[in-house]
Scaffold this motif. Structure first.
Motif, PDB file in Angstrom:
ATOM      1  N   ARG A  96      13.988  -0.092 -90.048  1.00 38.74           N
ATOM      2  CA  ARG A  96      12.933   0.491 -89.230  1.00 38.74           C
ATOM      3  C   ARG A  96      12.739  -0.342 -87.970  1.00 38.74           C
ATOM      4  O   ARG A  96      13.084  -1.517 -87.916  1.00 38.74           O
ATOM      5  CB  ARG A  96      11.631   0.584 -90.034  1.00 38.74           C
ATOM      6  CG  ARG A  96      11.800   1.463 -91.252  1.00 38.74           C
ATOM      7  CD  ARG A  96      10.651   2.380 -91.485  1.00 38.74           C
ATOM      8  NE  ARG A  96      10.575   3.442 -90.530  1.00 38.74           N
ATOM      9  CZ  ARG A  96       9.552   4.316 -90.467  1.00 38.74           C
ATOM     10  NH1 ARG A  96       8.561   4.224 -91.295  1.00 38.74           N
ATOM     11  NH2 ARG A  96       9.553   5.282 -89.579  1.00 38.74           N
ATOM     12  N   ARG A 100       7.886  -0.440 -84.146  1.00 34.83           N
ATOM     13  CA  ARG A 100       6.579   0.215 -84.278  1.00 34.83           C
ATOM     14  C   ARG A 100       5.902  -0.136 -85.604  1.00 34.83           C
ATOM     15  O   ARG A 100       4.674  -0.303 -85.671  1.00 34.83           O
ATOM     16  CB  ARG A 100       6.746   1.736 -84.169  1.00 34.83           C
ATOM     17  CG  ARG A 100       5.447   2.534 -84.320  1.00 34.83           C
ATOM     18  CD  ARG A 100       4.539   2.348 -83.102  1.00 34.83           C
ATOM     19  NE  ARG A 100       3.275   3.063 -83.210  1.00 34.83           N
ATOM     20  CZ  ARG A 100       3.081   4.317 -82.877  1.00 34.83           C
ATOM     21  NH1 ARG A 100       4.087   5.036 -82.412  1.00 34.83           N
ATOM     22  NH2 ARG A 100       1.888   4.847 -82.976  1.00 34.83           N
ATOM     23  N   SER A 123       6.551  15.670 -81.286  1.00 31.94           N
ATOM     24  CA  SER A 123       7.696  15.898 -82.181  1.00 31.94           C
ATOM     25  C   SER A 123       8.135  14.609 -82.870  1.00 31.94           C
ATOM     26  O   SER A 123       8.995  14.639 -83.751  1.00 31.94           O
ATOM     27  CB  SER A 123       8.865  16.529 -81.414  1.00 31.94           C
ATOM     28  OG  SER A 123       9.257  15.690 -80.351  1.00 31.94           O
ATOM     29  N   THR A 176      17.360   9.088 -81.350  1.00 29.41           N
ATOM     30  CA  THR A 176      17.130   8.109 -80.268  1.00 29.41           C
ATOM     31  C   THR A 176      18.094   6.949 -80.485  1.00 29.41           C
ATOM     32  O   THR A 176      17.984   6.245 -81.482  1.00 29.41           O
ATOM     33  CB  THR A 176      15.683   7.590 -80.314  1.00 29.41           C
ATOM     34  OG1 THR A 176      14.802   8.702 -80.423  1.00 29.41           O
ATOM     35  CG2 THR A 176      15.349   6.774 -79.086  1.00 29.41           C
ATOM     36  N   SER A 182      13.210   2.530 -81.261  1.00 29.74           N
ATOM     37  CA  SER A 182      13.373   3.487 -82.366  1.00 29.74           C
ATOM     38  C   SER A 182      13.828   2.761 -83.627  1.00 29.74           C
ATOM     39  O   SER A 182      13.917   1.542 -83.649  1.00 29.74           O
ATOM     40  CB  SER A 182      14.376   4.568 -81.962  1.00 29.74           C
ATOM     41  OG  SER A 182      14.441   5.548 -82.961  1.00 29.74           O
TER      42      SER A 182
HETATM   43  C1  EPS Z   1       7.583   6.591 -86.297  1.00 29.48           C
HETATM   44  C2  EPS Z   1       7.053   6.114 -85.156  1.00 29.48           C
HETATM   45  C3  EPS Z   1       7.844   6.074 -83.927  1.00 29.48           C
HETATM   46  C4  EPS Z   1       9.314   5.841 -84.265  1.00 29.48           C
HETATM   47  C5  EPS Z   1       9.856   6.872 -85.253  1.00 29.48           C
HETATM   48  C6  EPS Z   1       8.955   7.112 -86.394  1.00 29.48           C
HETATM   49  O1  EPS Z   1       7.305   5.015 -83.198  1.00 29.48           O
HETATM   50  P1  EPS Z   1       7.708   4.614 -81.698  1.00 29.48           P
HETATM   51  O2  EPS Z   1       8.272   5.859 -81.061  1.00 29.48           O
HETATM   52  O3  EPS Z   1       6.443   4.138 -81.088  1.00 29.48           O
HETATM   53  O4  EPS Z   1       8.724   3.513 -81.848  1.00 29.48           O
HETATM   54  O5  EPS Z   1       9.478   4.573 -84.864  1.00 29.48           O
HETATM   55  O6  EPS Z   1      10.061   8.102 -84.618  1.00 29.48           O
HETATM   56  C7  EPS Z   1      11.327   8.499 -84.353  1.00 29.48           C
HETATM   57  C8  EPS Z   1      12.356   7.770 -84.595  1.00 29.48           C
HETATM   58  C9  EPS Z   1      11.499   9.819 -83.784  1.00 29.48           C
HETATM   59  O7  EPS Z   1      12.637  10.140 -83.437  1.00 29.48           O
HETATM   60  O8  EPS Z   1      10.554  10.531 -83.657  1.00 29.48           O
HETATM   61  C10 EPS Z   1       6.803   6.622 -87.546  1.00 29.48           C
HETATM   62  O9  EPS Z   1       5.596   6.274 -87.572  1.00 29.48           O
HETATM   63  O10 EPS Z   1       7.403   6.996 -88.572  1.00 29.48           O
END
Ligand code: EPS
Length: 385
Positions: free
Chosen positions: A45, A48, A131, A316, A339
């Motif tokens: 992961r 975020r 999305s 991404t 991502s």
């Molecule tokens: C996500 C939060 C997002 C991404 C992920 C899932 O956080 P941020 O865009 O701020 O890094 O980590 O979303 C995606 C990979 C996507 O393609 O939408 C979460 O809370 O699960």
């Protein structure tokens, strides 16, 4: 029972609205937060998850720890919003910061280009924000409430990863009982019940993908235990439970295939090999195998309900694919921002939520009742074959 979610990835937070749940469900807040924490974990992961500590705030429909039958609303704050206030403001003039964070190079595989076609958005952030798979945190909170209802009837769910980035668990090496699979899957960052060498291979695969700037998909098995027979319908297409489960699971971001039981090998074997014999054991009908995944004719048959969910690699990517700048028409690389390399382990937790919500819906349809007590009285009347 219905539920909806609202909320942007970097907005103030996520909202859940649920309606049609009976009164008297014990709402264990700690259980909801545990599910949210499980969704945040997983090897591969991105940054975020280090910012967020997803926690539910119950706003409506619950009093002294029990549902009242009124609509329920839940709130999950985005801690990251403090870094996005000027970009995601709901009022005022468009800011320079918003301009800086706008983008125009759609990511192949994401909703960017589709959202541009659908809503005419020029700044693709208007598409990305809703999305984003961030929305799945809201589903997990809703799913936890559904699980709390199902728990009252001793129905419980689990999931585990079968494939990650092409590294597959040989089903013959899986622990023999549901309990042992759950224990093993919950004890590691891949949410996988396979042997150590497979976990090591998965780790290598994720590390290599991170280095390369690419992403990985996978396959998850999601299982519901204790599901009574007779849920769903064979009488009308839109009431068939296999169809409802497929919709719920397929609607998870990045999911591209769903199979019920061993459905995705059904084209490779004979009917003799595929179907589960019906046998009488100690005066009760049972099935020695469960390739049907607990569903025949779109109706539960008393065996565990099993679905396989296939998630595509996250779209991404640092090693961005060819795209087109929508402002200039020039060929350019797709947009990249922070991502995950993979969210397959998290997807299992989301799949549990979607299966729980779907099962809660059909459970309520069959047994009916405005309170858990009424449901229990109706459930006792369940016939025994
Ligand atoms: C996500 C939060 C997002 C991404 C992920 C899932 O956080 P941020 O865009 O701020 O890094 O980590 O979303 C995606 C990979 C996507 O393609 O939408 C979460 O809370 O699960």
């Amino acid at each position: 029972m219905r539920f909806y979610t609202a909320g942007e990835s970097h907005g103030q937070g996520l909202t859940v609205f649920m309606d049609g749940l009976p009164a008297g469900i014990c709402v264990d807040e700690a259980f909801i937060n545990e599910q949210l924490a499980r969704r945040q974990k997983g090897y591969g992961r991105g940054g975020r998850m280090a910012i967020e500590t997803d926690t539910v705030k119950i706003l409506n429909g619950v009093r002294f720890g029990q549902t009242t039958g009124a609509p329920i609303t839940l709130w999950i704050e985005n801690r990251d919003f403090r870094n996005w206030e000027t970009i995601m403001a709901t009022g005022g003039e468009r800011t320079e910061a918003a301009e800086e964070k706008s983008f125009h190079r759609p990511r192949p595989g994401h909703a960017d280009l589709a959202g541009h076609y659908k809503y005419g958005h020029q700044d693709l952030r208007d598409v990305l924000e809703r999305s984003s798979a961030r929305e799945t945190a809201a589903r997990v909170a809703a799913g936890a409430i559904a699980q709390l209802l199902l728990k009252e009837f001793e129905i419980r769910l689990y999931s585990h990863v079968l494939v990650l980035g092409g590294v597959a668990v040989d089903p013959a090496t899986l622990p023999q009982s549901h309990e042992a699979i759950i224990k093993r899957a919950e004890s590691n960052d891949f949410r996988c019940a396979g042997p150590d060498n497979i976990l090591a291979e998965m780790k290598e695969r994720v590390d290599a993908a991170l280095k390369e700037g690419v992403t990985l998909g996978g396959r998850i098995e999601v299982v519901a235990l204790g599901v009574p027979p007779g849920l769903g319908s064979y009488a009308q297409w839109d009431l068939k439970l296999d169809g409802l489960l497929a919709q719920g699971l397929m609607s998870i971001p990045a999911v591209k295939a769903v199979a019920i039981g061993s459905g995705d090998i059904a084209d490779q074997v004979t009917g003799e090999e595929f179907h589960d014999a019906i046998v009488m054991e100690k005066g009760k009908i049972t099935r020695p195998t469960n390739r049907a995944g607990g569903l025949e004719g779109g109706v539960t048959n008393g065996m565990p309900v099993i679905a396989h969910v296939v998630m595509k690699p996250i779209s991404t990517m640092r090693k961005a694919l060819p795209s087109v700048n929508l402002q200039t028409g020039a060929a350019e690389e797709a947009h990249f921002e922070r991502s995950d390399v993979t969210a397959v382990p998290a997807c299992g937790v989301v799949a549990e939520a979607m299966m729980a919500l779907t099962l809660a819906q059909v459970f309520l349809q069959k047994f009916g009742g405005d309170s858990v007590a009424e449901l229990k009285a109706h459930k006792i009347a369940e016939f025994n074959v």
